[in-house]
Structure formats: C-alpha cells, structure tokens
Scaffold this motif. Structure first.
Motif, mmCIF file in Angstrom:
data_model
loop_
_atom_site.group_PDB
_atom_site.id
_atom_site.type_symbol
_atom_site.label_atom_id
_atom_site.label_comp_id
_atom_site.label_asym_id
_atom_site.label_seq_id
_atom_site.Cartn_x
_atom_site.Cartn_y
_atom_site.Cartn_z
ATOM 1 N N ARG A 169 0.817 -1.444 -0.100
ATOM 2 C CA ARG A 169 -0.042 -0.025 0.167
ATOM 3 C C ARG A 169 1.139 1.335 0.142
ATOM 4 N N LEU A 170 0.874 2.277 -1.219
ATOM 5 C CA LEU A 170 1.680 3.297 -1.311
ATOM 6 C C LEU A 170 1.107 4.668 -0.975
ATOM 7 N N HIS A 171 1.758 5.215 -1.352
ATOM 8 C CA HIS A 171 1.603 6.738 -1.090
ATOM 9 C C HIS A 171 2.263 7.414 -2.416
ATOM 10 N N ILE A 172 2.019 8.473 -3.165
ATOM 11 C CA ILE A 172 2.443 8.942 -4.502
ATOM 12 C C ILE A 172 2.387 10.922 -4.176
ATOM 13 N N ARG A 173 3.693 11.300 -3.503
ATOM 14 C CA ARG A 173 3.572 12.558 -3.503
ATOM 15 C C ARG A 173 3.958 13.292 -4.254
ATOM 16 N N GLY A 174 3.126 14.394 -5.022
ATOM 17 C CA GLY A 174 3.692 14.901 -6.352
ATOM 18 C C GLY A 174 4.017 15.770 -6.424
ATOM 19 N N GLU A 175 4.633 16.868 -6.913
ATOM 20 C CA GLU A 175 4.773 18.353 -7.194
ATOM 21 C C GLU A 175 3.923 19.462 -6.992
ATOM 22 N N ARG A 176 4.421 20.365 -5.679
ATOM 23 C CA ARG A 176 3.263 21.189 -5.715
ATOM 24 C C ARG A 176 2.870 22.108 -6.839
ATOM 25 N N GLY A 177 3.381 22.464 -7.627
ATOM 26 C CA GLY A 177 3.333 23.715 -8.528
ATOM 27 C C GLY A 177 3.673 24.344 -8.538
ATOM 28 N N GLY A 178 3.726 25.423 -9.517
ATOM 29 C CA GLY A 178 3.657 26.483 -8.697
ATOM 30 C C GLY A 178 5.259 27.376 -8.511
ATOM 31 N N ASP A 179 5.420 28.668 -8.388
ATOM 32 C CA ASP A 179 6.196 28.797 -7.899
ATOM 33 C C ASP A 179 6.084 29.588 -6.332
ATOM 34 N N VAL A 180 5.845 28.359 -5.254
ATOM 35 C CA VAL A 180 5.605 28.566 -4.229
ATOM 36 C C VAL A 180 6.167 28.021 -3.141
ATOM 37 N N SER A 181 7.576 27.207 -3.416
ATOM 38 C CA SER A 181 8.654 27.160 -2.490
ATOM 39 C C SER A 181 9.804 27.204 -2.086
ATOM 40 N N PRO A 182 9.991 27.278 -1.254
ATOM 41 C CA PRO A 182 12.109 27.954 -1.018
ATOM 42 C C PRO A 182 12.837 26.531 -0.927
ATOM 43 N N PHE A 183 11.913 25.577 -1.546
ATOM 44 C CA PHE A 183 12.964 24.379 -1.960
ATOM 45 C C PHE A 183 11.983 23.410 -2.772
ATOM 46 N N PRO A 184 12.305 23.424 -3.481
ATOM 47 C CA PRO A 184 11.314 23.298 -5.016
ATOM 48 C C PRO A 184 11.753 21.766 -5.322
ATOM 49 N N GLU A 185 12.693 21.488 -5.041
ATOM 50 C CA GLU A 185 12.930 20.297 -5.473
ATOM 51 C C GLU A 185 12.452 18.973 -4.383
ATOM 52 N N LEU A 186 11.326 18.105 -4.854
ATOM 53 C CA LEU A 186 11.136 17.205 -3.821
ATOM 54 C C LEU A 186 11.959 16.331 -3.726
ATOM 55 N N ARG A 187 12.950 16.136 -4.461
ATOM 56 C CA ARG A 187 14.141 15.230 -3.907
ATOM 57 C C ARG A 187 14.548 15.348 -2.267
ATOM 58 N N ARG A 188 14.441 16.633 -2.653
ATOM 59 C CA ARG A 188 14.815 16.888 -0.793
ATOM 60 C C ARG A 188 14.020 16.198 -0.231
ATOM 61 N N GLU A 189 12.934 16.726 -0.086
ATOM 62 C CA GLU A 189 12.459 16.454 1.275
ATOM 63 C C GLU A 189 12.672 14.211 0.941
ATOM 64 N N ALA A 190 11.999 13.964 0.096
ATOM 65 C CA ALA A 190 12.550 12.325 -0.314
ATOM 66 C C ALA A 190 13.847 12.158 0.437
ATOM 67 N N ASP A 191 15.019 12.378 0.391
ATOM 68 C CA ASP A 191 16.216 12.401 0.864
ATOM 69 C C ASP A 191 16.140 13.125 2.399
ATOM 70 N N ILE A 192 15.483 13.786 2.917
ATOM 71 C CA ILE A 192 14.960 14.208 4.398
ATOM 72 C C ILE A 192 14.054 12.781 4.769
ATOM 73 N N LEU A 193 13.353 12.513 4.340
ATOM 74 C CA LEU A 193 12.401 11.191 5.286
ATOM 75 C C LEU A 193 13.560 10.404 5.143
ATOM 76 N N ARG A 194 14.469 10.064 4.041
ATOM 77 C CA ARG A 194 15.112 8.439 4.568
ATOM 78 C C ARG A 194 15.542 9.637 5.414
ATOM 79 N N LEU A 195 16.987 9.828 5.685
ATOM 80 C CA LEU A 195 17.207 10.885 6.997
ATOM 81 C C LEU A 195 16.536 10.145 7.872
ATOM 82 N N LEU A 196 15.057 10.851 8.479
ATOM 83 C CA LEU A 196 14.836 11.240 9.764
ATOM 84 C C LEU A 196 14.597 9.640 9.885
#
Length: 458
Positions: free
Chosen positions: A55-82
């Motif tokens: 049972r999986l969940h996919i989190r896609g890109e937010r879209g638009g220029d509204v994030s200070p950290f637009p690279e979605l991979r950054r969040e994936a790396d943070i979750l892995r480290l945590l």
C-alpha cells in the motif's frame, strides 16, 4: 491556457508514467491507483507482488513557484535520513524523476483527532507527537549537512533560517507592494532573540502526524524542513492548532516539551517565531494572489493569504502587547452584479462531472463565485476606508487606490520602531474588516477562526 480535454490527457499520461515506474520499482502490478481530491497531486496505490499487497502513497510536485525548496527529492532525502535515525516517518520506496514524485509507504491512520476514542487518547497522542518532535530536535546535524541542508551559525542565522529560506522566493515573485510583509520583516530583523544559539533539525511546518488505535504512526510533510531554532516547531504547531487540533491544550504541550527536553523554552521566543512563521507563510503565497497563474488552486491560495495575513497581525499584536481591535463595519449583502453572479453560480453548479477530483474543481470554482459576490457588495467601501486610514497616517491624499500600498511600503521601510504600533493598528484594521466581509464564505472561514492559543496557562 489548456483545454479540459488537454488537461485530462496530460493527467492520464502522468498517471501512466507513475504506474510504470512503480511497477518497475517494486516488481509488482498496480491494481488500484486513486488520485486524491487535493490541491496538490497525490495518489494512493495498491501494488500486488505475489501474495503480498504493498500500500503506497505518491506525493507529486506542488506546482507553481510557491516553495522555497522546490526540489521534491530534497524532501525524499530528508524523510530517508529521519527514518534511518529512528524518527517515525513514512518509509521511502523510491523517487520518480519524470514526473517528479516520491513513492512512499502509505501509513495507516488519520490526522483527524475527532476519530480518537477519547479525550485521554487525544492527550496521549499529543504527547507521543511531542516526544517524536523533541527526539528530532536532538538528532545530530552532520547527516543533514552532508545531504546539502544549510547549517546556520550564530543567533541571527539560526533564528532567521526560515526567513532567509523564503525571502528569495518572495523577492523573485513579488509583483506588487507588500507593506504588511515589509513591516513584519523589519520588526523581525530588529527583534532577533540573541540568546538562541543552538540549532536543531526542524520540520518547520509541524503538528502533522498520522495515528491509529491510540498510536502515532508517522510524522509527515517535511517539504519545508531545515536546520534552525527548535522553538520554531512549537510556534508552527501552535498555529496549526487553530484548524488541526493537536489533542491537548498548547500550554500543556509547551510545558511537556520542556519536561521531555529538560530545557526551558522562552515564551517570548515562541511568540517571536509565531510572527516569523506566519510572515514567511504569508510571503510564500502573496504573489500567487497578486498575480494568479492559470492552473493555480486559486481558492486555496486566497484562503491561505487571508488567514495568514490575519495571523501575522494577531501574532505581532501579541508580541508587541497591543490589543486586537475589529473596527465597526456596516455590511452590504448584495452588490450591483448580484443577479449575474447568481447566474454564474447556477451555471457552474450545473456542470456535470463524474469523478471526485473533477467534483473538487467544480467546488473550488463555486467558492470563488461566492467570494466574488461578497467583493461585489463590499470592495468599494473597503477601499474607501483603507484610503482614509492611509491618508491619516501618511498625511497625503490618494486619488488612485493602487498608489496606497506602494506609499505604505516606502513609509514602512523608512519608519523607526516608534511607528510600530500605529502601523500595526492600520494593518489590523484592514485585515479585520476583510475578515468581517469574507469570513462567512467557504474561502474566508479559516481566517474567521484564527485564535492563537495561550503559550502559558492563564
């Protein structure tokens, strides 16, 4: 602007790419793929692999220029480290490059604390969350720095880490004057708590966790995580308590956090970070309302903008010791275009859609029609009152309403702290009037419920 058919074709192609990636990643077969009716792309999937069902969940890109950290991979790396360091977060299965998406464990449970069995369970869940947050704040920072997360040094950098992360986004997208934001930014830079010199890893949009059967299963949403002042997480959780209750009074969780960490948490610093977090959040969405782009979730951005501006004003009033005041306002129920707006509401409501996602888009359009109806009735009066306020402060006349914010922004940047209270009262009056006008609408209801919980027991 893309036609509906073109948008649907693009959406189908994205889903096919994701399906193919997930099947190659897992070696299984996608049997269920459901797009969630959210304002950002997200899907739940079932993947059969032999006798096992992932049972999986996919989190896609937010879209638009509204994030200070637009690279979605950054969040994936943070979750892995945590996860590797024992913090309860969703397990990361992989990252899709095209389209950018995180494939993660679908954690069972809900964030809705009304689903808890009892008040005692809600209190237990809140404490579990605080313990997880405190454990995250104690993590060694080296793994995050090695992953490319910026390490601030000294009181100013640690305290203002969030502001400095969001500020380039704000400047890049700024298309019109933002006097309230500039006023808050000036106040924040003048009032940095100099004794906050120990950095920690912070979620920076905290208070988000999933639970089931009395147990917190995961903290989630680390899109804005960074290294900064740990008390920033208490401030953002405090703000979230308005619309996603934490499960216990904030004052009790504030006390419990100090018990768990063994360290004092200065209430004035929590108040400061409430101002800071609400300010950068308002900065994040200011341009999306000033200059809307096709495809944006317009109703959501207007809702965020109004609510966050009100939080900024309330948080500044609290930090400055100024009483919150709502000026009197006579409400007009209907404007000159009321009949035409009724027709538009009826026309949008008659559009037949079959799936939940398209229904959510129709509902969003109807929210905008409702909001426009209140603007049709009251915008002229709101502008007249705002002009009077600005003329009284600045001592000059304005023939064009569009000149007011520009003049206020110039004044704010040059004004000393002796003008802080007068400026705050002006901005507060603007916002409180607009909440009186729009607070009864579906878009404005969040702003109408803003009430920062006390930090310490009264």
């Amino acid at each position: 602007m893309q036609s509906l058919d073109t948008q649907e074709s693009a959406g189908a192609l994205i889903e096919q790419k994701l399906r193919t990636f997930v099947e190659q990643l897992t070696g299984g077969r996608v049997t269920v793929m459901e797009r969630l009716p959210r304002w950002r792309p997200a899907w739940n999937l079932d993947v059969r692999r032999g006798e096992e069902v992932l049972r999986l969940h996919i989190r896609g890109e937010r879209g638009g220029d509204v994030s200070p950290f637009p690279e979605l991979r950054r969040e994936a790396d943070i979750l892995r480290l945590l996860g590797e360091q024992g913090i309860p977060v969703p397990h990361i299965h992989g990252f899709c490059e095209d389209p950018s998406a995180i494939v993660m464990e679908r954690v069972p449970g809900t964030r809705d604390l009304s689903a808890a069995a009892s008040d005692e369970e809600r209190r237990s869940l809140a404490r579990q969350y605080v313990r997880a947050m405190a454990a995250m704040h104690r993590l060694p920072l080296e793994p995050f720095v090695a992953q490319g997360i910026r390490l601030p040094q000294g009181a100013d950098e640690i305290t203002l880490a969030g502001l400095e992360a969001y500020y380039p986004l704000y400047l890049r997208n700024k298309t019109r004057p933002q006097p309230l934001a500039e006023f808050a930014l000036g106040w924040l830079r003048r009032n940095v708590p100099r004794h906050r010199t120990r950095a920690g890893f912070v979620q920076y949009d905290s208070g988000q966790y999933l639970f089931e059967n009395g147990r917190v299963n995961a903290l989630y949403d680390f899109e804005f995580a960074m290294i900064g002042d740990p008390l920033a997480d208490l401030a953002s959780a405090r703000m979230r308590d308005n619309y996603e209750p934490l499960g216990e009074t904030f004052s009790e969780l504030y006390r419990y956090y100090q018990e768990v960490t063994g360290e004092p948490a200065d209430p004035d610093v929590v108040r400061y970070h409430t101002v800071l977090f609400s300010t950068v959040s308002a900065m994040q969405f200011s341009a999306t309302v000033a200059t809307p782009r096709p495809g944006d979730p317009h109703d959501t951005y207007i809702e965020f903008d109004l609510a966050l501006r009100r939080v900024v004003a309330h948080a500044l009033a609290e930090a400055m010791g100024v009483a919150i005041e709502a000026p009197p306002l006579v409400l007009i129920e209907a404007g000159p275009n009321a009949r035409l707006l009724t027709m538009l509401e009826d026309a949008v409501g008659q559009i037949e859609v079959s799936d939940d996602f398209q229904k959510s888009r129709r509902a969003a359009a109807l929210k905008l029609v409702e909001y426009l109806g209140r603007a049709d009735a009251m915008e002229v009066e709101l502008r007249r009152l705002e002009r009077e306020d600005a003329e009284g402060l600045l001592g000059r006349r304005f023939e064009d309403h569009g000149q007011i914010d520009a003049a206020l922004e110039v004044f704010v940047r040059d004004a000393g702290p002796e003008y802080d209270e007068r400026l705050l009262r002006l901005f507060m009056a603007q916002i409180e009037r607009r909440v009186q006008v729009f607070g009864s609408t579906a878009i404005g209801v969040s702003a109408s419920h803003i009430d920062l919980p006390p930090i310490e027991p009264r």
